[in-house]
Design a protein around this motif. Structure first.
Motif, PDB file in Angstrom:
ATOM      1  N   ILE A   1       0.849  -1.202   0.000  1.00 45.81           N
ATOM      2  CA  ILE A   1       0.000   0.000   0.000  1.00 45.81           C
ATOM      3  C   ILE A   1       0.875   1.239   0.000  1.00 45.81           C
ATOM      4  CG2 ILE A   1      -1.819   1.251   1.217  1.00 45.81           C
ATOM      5  CD1 ILE A   1      -2.563  -1.455   2.522  1.00 45.81           C
ATOM      6  N   PHE A   2       0.483   2.199  -0.813  1.00 46.01           N
ATOM      7  CA  PHE A   2       1.125   3.515  -0.817  1.00 46.01           C
ATOM      8  C   PHE A   2       0.022   4.546  -0.622  1.00 46.01           C
ATOM      9  CE2 PHE A   2       3.662   7.089  -1.780  1.00 46.01           C
ATOM     10  CZ  PHE A   2       4.994   6.678  -1.754  1.00 46.01           C
ATOM     11  N   ASN A   3       0.209   5.387   0.395  1.00 49.22           N
ATOM     12  CA  ASN A   3      -0.789   6.399   0.751  1.00 49.22           C
ATOM     13  C   ASN A   3      -0.241   7.787   0.446  1.00 49.22           C
ATOM     14  OD1 ASN A   3      -2.898   7.881   2.000  1.00 49.22           O
ATOM     15  ND2 ASN A   3      -1.686   7.996   3.871  1.00 49.22           N
ATOM     16  N   PHE A   4      -0.965   8.546  -0.378  1.00 46.27           N
ATOM     17  CA  PHE A   4      -0.608   9.923  -0.695  1.00 46.27           C
ATOM     18  C   PHE A   4      -1.459  10.864   0.159  1.00 46.27           C
ATOM     19  CE2 PHE A   4       0.910   7.789  -4.451  1.00 46.27           C
ATOM     20  CZ  PHE A   4       2.041   8.507  -4.810  1.00 46.27           C
ATOM     21  N   GLU A   5      -0.811  11.888   0.696  1.00 46.16           N
ATOM     22  CA  GLU A   5      -1.548  12.901   1.445  1.00 46.16           C
ATOM     23  C   GLU A   5      -0.845  14.237   1.291  1.00 46.16           C
ATOM     24  OE1 GLU A   5      -3.013  13.903   5.994  1.00 46.16           O
ATOM     25  OE2 GLU A   5      -2.512  11.861   5.408  1.00 46.16           O
ATOM     26  N   TYR A   6      -1.563  15.194   0.762  1.00 48.95           N
ATOM     27  CA  TYR A   6      -1.026  16.550   0.609  1.00 48.95           C
ATOM     28  C   TYR A   6      -2.201  17.499   0.424  1.00 48.95           C
ATOM     29  CZ  TYR A   6      -1.379  14.997  -4.307  1.00 48.95           C
ATOM     30  OH  TYR A   6      -1.809  14.500  -5.500  1.00 48.95           O
ATOM     31  N   PHE A   7      -1.990  18.641  -0.201  1.00 49.61           N
ATOM     32  CA  PHE A   7      -3.032  19.648  -0.342  1.00 49.61           C
ATOM     33  C   PHE A   7      -3.144  20.060  -1.811  1.00 49.61           C
ATOM     34  CE2 PHE A   7      -1.393  19.847   3.901  1.00 49.61           C
ATOM     35  CZ  PHE A   7      -2.537  19.940   4.693  1.00 49.61           C
ATOM     36  N   THR A   8      -4.335  20.450  -2.199  1.00 49.41           N
ATOM     37  CA  THR A   8      -4.568  20.839  -3.585  1.00 49.41           C
ATOM     38  C   THR A   8      -5.588  21.967  -3.635  1.00 49.41           C
ATOM     39  OG1 THR A   8      -5.152  20.017  -5.780  1.00 49.41           O
ATOM     40  CG2 THR A   8      -6.443  19.202  -3.943  1.00 49.41           C
TER      41      THR A   8
ATOM     42  N   GLN B   1      -9.135   7.574  -4.988  1.00 47.97           N
ATOM     43  CA  GLN B   1      -8.603   8.932  -5.050  1.00 47.97           C
ATOM     44  C   GLN B   1      -9.662   9.923  -4.585  1.00 47.97           C
ATOM     45  OE1 GLN B   1      -7.165   9.662  -9.023  1.00 47.97           O
ATOM     46  NE2 GLN B   1      -6.140   7.681  -9.157  1.00 47.97           N
ATOM     47  N   CYS B   2      -9.268  10.788  -3.662  1.00 46.00           N
ATOM     48  CA  CYS B   2     -10.163  11.827  -3.134  1.00 46.00           C
ATOM     49  C   CYS B   2      -9.523  13.183  -3.396  1.00 46.00           C
ATOM     50  CB  CYS B   2     -10.406  11.617  -1.643  1.00 46.00           C
ATOM     51  SG  CYS B   2     -11.172  10.028  -1.249  1.00 46.00           S
ATOM     52  N   TYR B   3      -9.630  13.639  -4.628  1.00 47.68           N
ATOM     53  CA  TYR B   3      -9.065  14.914  -5.066  1.00 47.68           C
ATOM     54  C   TYR B   3     -10.190  15.774  -5.643  1.00 47.68           C
ATOM     55  CZ  TYR B   3      -4.675  12.318  -4.910  1.00 47.68           C
ATOM     56  OH  TYR B   3      -3.614  11.543  -4.518  1.00 47.68           O
ATOM     57  N   PRO B   4     -10.720  16.729  -4.905  1.00 51.83           N
ATOM     58  CA  PRO B   4     -11.825  17.546  -5.430  1.00 51.83           C
ATOM     59  C   PRO B   4     -11.341  18.627  -6.402  1.00 51.83           C
ATOM     60  CG  PRO B   4     -11.282  18.243  -3.216  1.00 51.83           C
ATOM     61  CD  PRO B   4     -10.392  17.061  -3.508  1.00 51.83           C
ATOM     62  N   ASP B   5     -10.696  18.206  -7.451  1.00 48.70           N
ATOM     63  CA  ASP B   5     -10.245  19.178  -8.459  1.00 48.70           C
ATOM     64  C   ASP B   5     -10.437  18.666  -9.887  1.00 48.70           C
ATOM     65  OD1 ASP B   5      -8.349  17.190  -8.498  1.00 48.70           O
ATOM     66  OD2 ASP B   5      -6.692  18.440  -7.817  1.00 48.70           O
ATOM     67  N   TRP B   6     -10.718  17.370 -10.054  1.00 49.08           N
ATOM     68  CA  TRP B   6     -10.938  16.755 -11.367  1.00 49.08           C
ATOM     69  C   TRP B   6      -9.733  16.951 -12.286  1.00 49.08           C
ATOM     70  CZ3 TRP B   6     -16.456  19.198 -12.003  1.00 49.08           C
ATOM     71  CH2 TRP B   6     -17.313  18.611 -11.056  1.00 49.08           C
ATOM     72  N   LYS B   7      -8.547  16.865 -11.712  1.00 46.30           N
ATOM     73  CA  LYS B   7      -7.339  17.040 -12.514  1.00 46.30           C
ATOM     74  C   LYS B   7      -6.491  15.776 -12.553  1.00 46.30           C
ATOM     75  CE  LYS B   7      -7.003  22.031 -11.819  1.00 46.30           C
ATOM     76  NZ  LYS B   7      -6.176  23.158 -11.327  1.00 46.30           N
ATOM     77  N   SER B   8      -7.046  14.668 -12.129  1.00 46.27           N
ATOM     78  CA  SER B   8      -6.292  13.414 -12.171  1.00 46.27           C
ATOM     79  C   SER B   8      -6.152  12.946 -13.617  1.00 46.27           C
ATOM     80  CB  SER B   8      -6.991  12.343 -11.343  1.00 46.27           C
ATOM     81  OG  SER B   8      -7.080  12.731  -9.988  1.00 46.27           O
TER      82      SER B   8
ATOM     83  N   ALA C   1       2.026  17.961 -10.480  1.00 47.23           N
ATOM     84  CA  ALA C   1       1.233  18.975 -11.177  1.00 47.23           C
ATOM     85  C   ALA C   1       0.430  19.812 -10.188  1.00 47.23           C
ATOM     86  CB  ALA C   1       0.309  18.304 -12.190  1.00 47.23           C
ATOM     87  N   ARG C   2      -0.114  19.185  -9.153  1.00 44.11           N
ATOM     88  CA  ARG C   2      -0.884  19.941  -8.160  1.00 44.11           C
ATOM     89  C   ARG C   2       0.021  20.858  -7.346  1.00 44.11           C
ATOM     90  NH1 ARG C   2      -3.692  14.740  -7.908  1.00 44.11           N
ATOM     91  NH2 ARG C   2      -5.849  15.050  -8.589  1.00 44.11           N
ATOM     92  N   PHE C   3       1.218  20.388  -7.011  1.00 45.92           N
ATOM     93  CA  PHE C   3       2.155  21.252  -6.299  1.00 45.92           C
ATOM     94  C   PHE C   3       2.547  22.451  -7.150  1.00 45.92           C
ATOM     95  CE2 PHE C   3       3.372  17.368  -3.718  1.00 45.92           C
ATOM     96  CZ  PHE C   3       2.765  17.834  -2.571  1.00 45.92           C
ATOM     97  N   ASP C   4       2.748  22.246  -8.419  1.00 46.71           N
ATOM     98  CA  ASP C   4       3.065  23.363  -9.311  1.00 46.71           C
ATOM     99  C   ASP C   4       1.925  24.372  -9.350  1.00 46.71           C
ATOM    100  OD1 ASP C   4       5.567  22.445  -9.950  1.00 46.71           O
ATOM    101  OD2 ASP C   4       4.936  21.389 -11.764  1.00 46.71           O
ATOM    102  N   ALA C   5       0.693  23.879  -9.397  1.00 49.95           N
ATOM    103  CA  ALA C   5      -0.454  24.790  -9.436  1.00 49.95           C
ATOM    104  C   ALA C   5      -0.540  25.622  -8.155  1.00 49.95           C
ATOM    105  CB  ALA C   5      -1.742  23.994  -9.640  1.00 49.95           C
ATOM    106  N   MET C   6      -0.318  24.997  -7.010  1.00 50.80           N
ATOM    107  CA  MET C   6      -0.342  25.755  -5.756  1.00 50.80           C
ATOM    108  C   MET C   6       0.808  26.746  -5.686  1.00 50.80           C
ATOM    109  SD  MET C   6      -1.574  23.198  -2.709  1.00 50.80           S
ATOM    110  CE  MET C   6      -1.534  24.594  -1.610  1.00 50.80           C
ATOM    111  N   TYR C   7       1.963  26.356  -6.192  1.00 53.03           N
ATOM    112  CA  TYR C   7       3.108  27.266  -6.201  1.00 53.03           C
ATOM    113  C   TYR C   7       2.801  28.522  -7.019  1.00 53.03           C
ATOM    114  CZ  TYR C   7       7.717  29.045  -7.487  1.00 53.03           C
ATOM    115  OH  TYR C   7       8.803  29.859  -7.725  1.00 53.03           O
ATOM    116  N   HIS C   8       2.176  28.350  -8.178  1.00 54.65           N
ATOM    117  CA  HIS C   8       1.848  29.497  -9.019  1.00 54.65           C
ATOM    118  C   HIS C   8       0.783  30.382  -8.366  1.00 54.65           C
ATOM    119  CE1 HIS C   8       4.403  28.273 -12.268  1.00 54.65           C
ATOM    120  NE2 HIS C   8       3.769  27.125 -12.444  1.00 54.65           N
TER     121      HIS C   8
END
Length: 706
Positions: free
Chosen positions: A276-283, A355-362, A393-400
């Motif tokens: 199992i690999f678990n991803f957790e961050y912010f978007t 996947q629980c990403y409320p951005d529809w960018k997967s 890609a999500r980290f780049d979007a937050m950075y911008h």
């Protein structure tokens, strides 16, 4: 939108025609083979040669017909041309997946076990399962709602918008055959169901149906933004294979990205064969998206400068089927289990991605029939690689977005008001809060990225990539053709992972550099605001001084009228003489005002203040000395000598009129008291003490004469 639906319908029809063509081709091939076999029997008896049928060797595009595409895929393929409709022939252009001479024995051959889950079984499972805290949070509104559990169908029954937002959920289910090609599971309209939730349920409820001519050795299930009832369906279908309660815990409980690859020694057989690999961050939250109720998010952003973000998470799990190939000893000193089990990477497998990403960018183009997976490990790693790319890609979007937040507008150099607003803080501390939020957010992003990189480095070590790890995907025989092909595949994947890790580290460096810039902006804002406050303090000081002068003037006026008030009060008494003698008023007024105004006027100046302060201190000192003189009375010290020690003594007194007096005596008398020392006479003493001393000396002298 209507045109896109037409395109999608045409593509589906094209797929149906192609499937029908391949099915007809297969039946024709089999009928021809049977005809030739019967002819061969007849010809063998007569000795006539029989023409041979070319061997049925299906190419990759024949073995793996192109699956039906979704609407988003239809848009992409329509823009790139109809040539992309060919399925496996496109892989020949990549050079990586174009080995037509590969043997199917290089891939997994053992089929998955057939399983079928019913709707009533789902209802019973939701009622009877012992849900954890995370499960109750995710399934809130389902398992704690008796009315919902009593409904004829647990899923929304109507098409279109659903109350639980299940119409926004997205899924992809692939069955992987013995040739390693993933084919998307597509249901006919009669079986898909009217609602999106029912369509997803019908797609995942049956595994490796015996009705299909192509048996599956592996399955890939991807569900994005599932609704609570779809979470329950996932738990029901995959709980026999995975520890779904643990997966739910990883989604709900805040933490950092992590991996669990060392479950070989666990008591739960599901964890022994799971990775199992678990991803957790912010978007960033999408414009029309809504986070899950259990996700931390900015649900109502009132400040115009703040960016709307949410905590996001996903889990990717691989489960290897079959029997264990190796019993492994646990050498840990605190181990509960002395032994564990390692499973063959070439056994039947399942990959689950929630996947629980409320951005529809997967990225939805991860798996297609142009790829051929040698086993479940490769499918798992490719899914994992796609998640790393999406995260980057999500980290780049937050950075911008953060960069736009702290970057001055384009007319900064030409507008004084904008410069002043950036240089000096306002009453609401707008830029201080903005810089603080941006600085801390970039720091949290860096921590998330570092956790992801650490989870990758700590679990996917060199031994894992080379197939030499004793519990994680070990190879039975490293020198076989299949093992060499598998290691070659993993070597190519590892290069891609290294590229993604380097990109993530570059994002960390960019975030750190941006944080340094924000720190500099914050310090400049603090300096400018401090200077502004200093100037305001000077202005306030001038105002305070002016107010002091006004109070001083008011005080002087009050002091001027205070004696007059006193005099008029005294002379206005009823018991005073009634004769109008105004000279008395003048004398009393002068007598009162002159002594009053002299000290008050002098106290109003610095010199006068020092003068009266020194005089007051001297007066208090004199008073204290006077009282000390009255109460001080020191007795002279006496010494008694016995007879043998009595000797001649001489003393002088300065208290007599001539200033000198000497007395010398020799004797041997007992009990004689020595007179007081002349030092007492020299010391500052009171008059009473002096008179008492003279009287004592007179008595001593008379005693010596006798």
């Amino acid at each position: 939108m209507k045109r896109q639906a037409q395109i999608d319908q045409l593509l589906r029809q094209l797929d149906a025609h192609r499937d029908a063509y391949l099915d007809t081709f297969q039946r024709a091939h089999e009928a021809l083979a049977q005809s030739l076999a019967s002819a061969a029997t007849t010809a063998g008896q007569s000795g006539t040669p029989v023409p041979s049928l070319p061997p049925r060797s299906m190419s990759r595009e024949q073995r793996s017909p192109r699956p039906s595409v979704t609407l988003s895929e239809a848009q992409t393929r329509f823009s790139t041309g109809l040539s992309t409709l060919q399925a496996s022939s496109a892989s020949k252009a990549t050079g990586e997946e174009s080995e037509d001479d590969e043997d199917e024995n290089l891939y997994v051959q053992q089929p998955l076990e057939h399983r079928l889950f019913e709707h009533d079984g789902l209802r019973d499972h939701l009622r009877s399962h012992k849900w954890t805290d995370a499960g109750r949070i995710i399934l809130n509104g389902i398992i704690n709602s008796p009315a919902r559990m009593q409904q004829p169908t647990l899923f929304p029954a109507n098409s279109g918008r659903a109350e639980d937002r299940s119409h926004l959920s997205h899924h992809q289910v692939y069955d992987v055959g013995p040739d390693g090609a993933p084919l998307q599971v597509e249901l006919p309209e009669s079986e898909s169901g009217p609602s999106n939730a029912l369509h997803i349920w019908n797609s995942i409820k049956e595994i490796n149906s015996p009705k299909k001519a192509r048996r599956a050795v592996g399955r890939i299930t991807i569900v994005r933004e599932p609704s609570p009832i779809l979470f329950g369906a996932i738990h029901y279908v995959h709980n026999p294979t995975f520890d779904v309660d643990g997966l739910f815990r990883s989604l709900v409980v805040p933490g950092a990205s992590s991996a669990s690859f060392n479950g070989a020694f666990d008591d739960d057989p599901r964890r022994q064969r799971s990775f199992i690999f678990n991803f957790e961050y912010f978007t960033l939250i999408g414009s029309t998206c809504q986070p899950q109720p259990w996700q931390m998010a900015d649900r109502d952003v009132s400040d115009s400068y703040q960016i709307k973000i949410t905590r996001c998470s996903s889990v990717i799990a691989l489960s290897l089927g079959g029997d264990p190939i190796r019993k492994v000893a646990n050498h840990s000193r605190r181990a509960k289990n002395r032994y564990g089990y390692a499973y063959d990477p070439f056994g039947p497998w399942q990959v689950l991605s929630v996947q629980c990403y409320p951005d529809w960018k997967s990225n939805t183009h991860v798996h297609d029939s142009t790829k051929h997976y040698v086993n479940g490990v490769e499918a798992f790693l490719i899914t994992l690689l796609s998640e790393f790319r999406d995260a980057q890609a999500r980290f780049d979007a937050m950075y911008h977005e953060v960069t736009k937040l702290i970057t001055p507008p384009a007319d900064f150099m030409f507008e004084q008001k904008i410069r002043d607003a950036l240089q000096f803080e306002d009453a609401d501390f707008t830029y201080t809060r903005r810089y603080f939020w941006a600085y801390q957010t970039l720091g949290i992003m860096n921590e998330s990225i570092k956790a992801m990189i650490d989870a990758y480095d700590d679990n996917l070590t060199d031994d894992v990539w080379e197939g030499k790890h004793h519990t994680i995907w070990p190879l039975k025989e490293e020198e076989t053709q299949r093992s060499q092909y598998y290691k070659k595949k993993l070597a190519n994947l590892r290069k891609k992972f290294d590229v993604e890790m380097d990109r993530l580290r570059a994002v960390v460096r960019e975030n750190s550099e941006r944080r340094d810039e924000i720190r500099g902006l914050r310090e400049e804002l603090f300096s400018g605001t401090s200077i502004q406050e200093s100037r305001k303090s000077v202005e306030n000081s001038v105002t305070t001084i002016q107010q002091g002068h006004n109070i001083k003037l008011l005080t002087l006026v009050s002091i001027f009228f205070l004696p007059l008030t006193f005099v008029t009060s005294v002379l206005g008494m009823t018991n005073m003489p009634t004769e109008p003698h105004y000279w008395m008023f003048g004398i009393v007024t002068a007598t009162v005002r002159v002594p009053f105004f002299v000290p008050v006027g002098s106290l109003n100046t610095t010199k006068g203040m020092h003068f009266w302060r020194s005089r007051t201190a001297g007066t208090f000192t004199a008073i204290c000395a006077f009282f000390k003189w009255l109460v001080t009375c020191e007795r002279p010290s006496t010494t008694i000598y016995d007879g043998p020690s009595l000797r001649l003594r001489r003393w002088s007194s300065t208290q007599k009129a001539d200033g000198h007096s000497k007395v010398e005596e020799d004797g041997n008398r007992l009990g004689v008291v020595e007179p007081a020392s002349p030092v007492m006479d020299k010391a500052a003493a009171s008059m009473i003490a002096r008179m008492w001393n003279e009287e004592r000396q007179r008595k001593i002298a008379s005693t010596l004469d006798v």
